[in-house]
Design a protein around this motif. Structure first.
Motif, mmCIF file in Angstrom:
data_model
loop_
_atom_site.group_PDB
_atom_site.id
_atom_site.type_symbol
_atom_site.label_atom_id
_atom_site.label_comp_id
_atom_site.label_asym_id
_atom_site.label_seq_id
_atom_site.Cartn_x
_atom_site.Cartn_y
_atom_site.Cartn_z
ATOM 1 N N GLU A 227 2.858 2.146 7.656
ATOM 2 C CA GLU A 227 1.876 3.650 7.884
ATOM 3 C C GLU A 227 2.088 4.511 9.092
ATOM 4 O O GLU A 227 2.466 5.720 9.106
ATOM 5 C CB GLU A 227 0.584 3.095 7.132
ATOM 6 N N ALA A 230 5.929 6.270 9.960
ATOM 7 C CA ALA A 230 5.941 7.274 8.746
ATOM 8 C C ALA A 230 4.715 8.571 9.139
ATOM 9 O O ALA A 230 5.392 9.704 8.546
ATOM 10 C CB ALA A 230 5.402 6.942 7.522
ATOM 11 N N SER A 250 2.975 11.702 4.200
ATOM 12 C CA SER A 250 2.873 9.723 4.037
ATOM 13 C C SER A 250 0.978 9.125 3.902
ATOM 14 O O SER A 250 1.253 8.008 3.504
ATOM 15 C CB SER A 250 3.481 9.817 5.468
#
Length: 263
Positions: A227, A230, A250
Motif C-alpha cells: 500500500e 502504491a 491508491s
C-alpha cells in the motif's frame, strides 16, 4: 581543483605521511595523556584506505606531483578525507566538501555522514552544517533537501510523519515534515523530495508512515507495505525512504474532495 584516482606512487606517499603523522601523535600522547585528539590522523584506518585504493575509489588532490589530500566514500557511507598538515588552511578541504555537496545534490543524496576524530575536524564539519547524532558524538550528519519542479505555485501543504514501531503504537514520530504541494486530479505533487533521513536515532523495529492533507489522515501504514509503495513511497539506491508524489487513487479517500483544490 581536480581530483584524480590514486596511483601506486600516491598510495606510497600517503602511507609515509600517515605513519609520520601517527608517530608524532603517539609521541605527544605519551608526553601528555590529556592532550586530546589534536593531530590524530587516519593511520589506524590504513586497511580501509588501501581497500578503497584497490577498488579504484581512492581520490587524491596533487600539488607538485604529491598527493596532498586524500578522500573516499563521498560521505554517503563513512569514508575518509584528510589534507596533509603542510597544506591545511589553504582551502583544499573546503574545495573537497563543495565538490561532494555538488555530487550529492546532483544524485539526490538525502544525508551525508562523517566521523570526526579530532577537535579540528569537528569545527570543520560544523561549519558546513553537519551535526552529531544523539548517541554518538563522533558521528556527524548533514540532512539535505532536494526541490522538485512544479507546474505552478503550491496551493496547499501535506504533512508526513515517520514512526518507529514504538512511536506508531502510541508514541511520537521520529520525523515530521510539512511540504508545500499541488493536488492535480488524483496526484499530490510535492515541491521537494520527502524522505525519512534525520539527525537522530530512529527507533527500532518496523517503520511506519502517515500522511495528512488539510489535517485529514489520507494514508497510514507500514512503510514497506504494498500500500505504501502504491501510494508513492519507495527506497532509493542509498537505502533512504523517499517519495516524490502521492497517488490518491491508491487509497479510499474520495478523489473528488481534493480535485477542487487543483483549480
Amino acid at each position: 581543483m581536480d581530483f584524480a584516482i590514486a596511483e601506486q606512487n600516491d598510495l606510497d606517499f600517503i602511507a609515509k605521511w600517515l605513519q609520520s603523522e601517527d608517530e608524532a601523535y603517539q609521541a605527544r600522547r605519551a608526553a601528555d595523556p590529556y592532550s586530546g585528539n589534536l593531530g590524530k590522523g587516519f593511520w589506524c584506518n590504513w586497511k580501509q584506505i588501501r581497500g578503497a585504493f584497490e577498488r579504484r575509489e581512492l581520490e587524491v588532490v596533487r600539488v607538485g606531483g604529491a598527493a596532498v589530500a586524500v578522500h573516499f566514500g563521498r560521505f554517503i557511507s563513512p569514508g575518509i578525507t584528510e589534507v596533509h598538515p603542510d597544506f591545511r588552511g589553504q582551502g583544499i578541504g573546503t574545495a573537497i566538501m563543495r565538490y561532494v555537496l555538488q555530487q550529492a545534490r546532483a544524485n539526490q543524496v538525502c544525508m551525508l555522514h562523517v566521523q570526526c576524530i579530532s577537535d579540528v575536524s569537528l569545527a570543520f564539519w560544523s561549519k558546513f552544517g553537519f551535526a552529531p547524532a544523539e548517541k554518538y558524538e563522533e558521528e556527524f550528519y548533514l540532512v539535505l533537501r532536494h526541490p522538485l519542479p512544479l507546474p505552478r505555485h503550491p496551493d496547499t501543504t501535506v504533512t508526513v510523519n515517520f514512526f518507529g514501531e514504538s512511536g506508531w503504537y502510541g508514541g511520537s514520530p521520529y520525523k515530521r515534515v510539512e511540504i508545500p504541494c499541488l493536488v492535480e486530479g488524483a496526484q499530490i505533487l510535492l515541491s521537494e523530495i520527502c524522505h525519512d533521513e534525520v539527525i537522530s536515532s530512529k527507533g527500532s523495529g518496523d517503520h511506519y508512515v502517515q500522511v495528512l492533507l488539510d489535517r485529514q489522515v489520507i494514508f497510514g501504514n507500514l512503510f514497506d507495505s504494498d500500500e505504501a509503495n502504491a501510494f508513492g513511497f519507495g527506497t532509493d539506491k542509498y537505502g533512504t525512504r523517499i517519495a516524490k508524489r502521492f497517488d490518491l487513487a491508491s487509497t479510499n479517500v474520495p478523489i473528488s474532495k481534493w480535485r477542487t483544490l487543483s483549480g
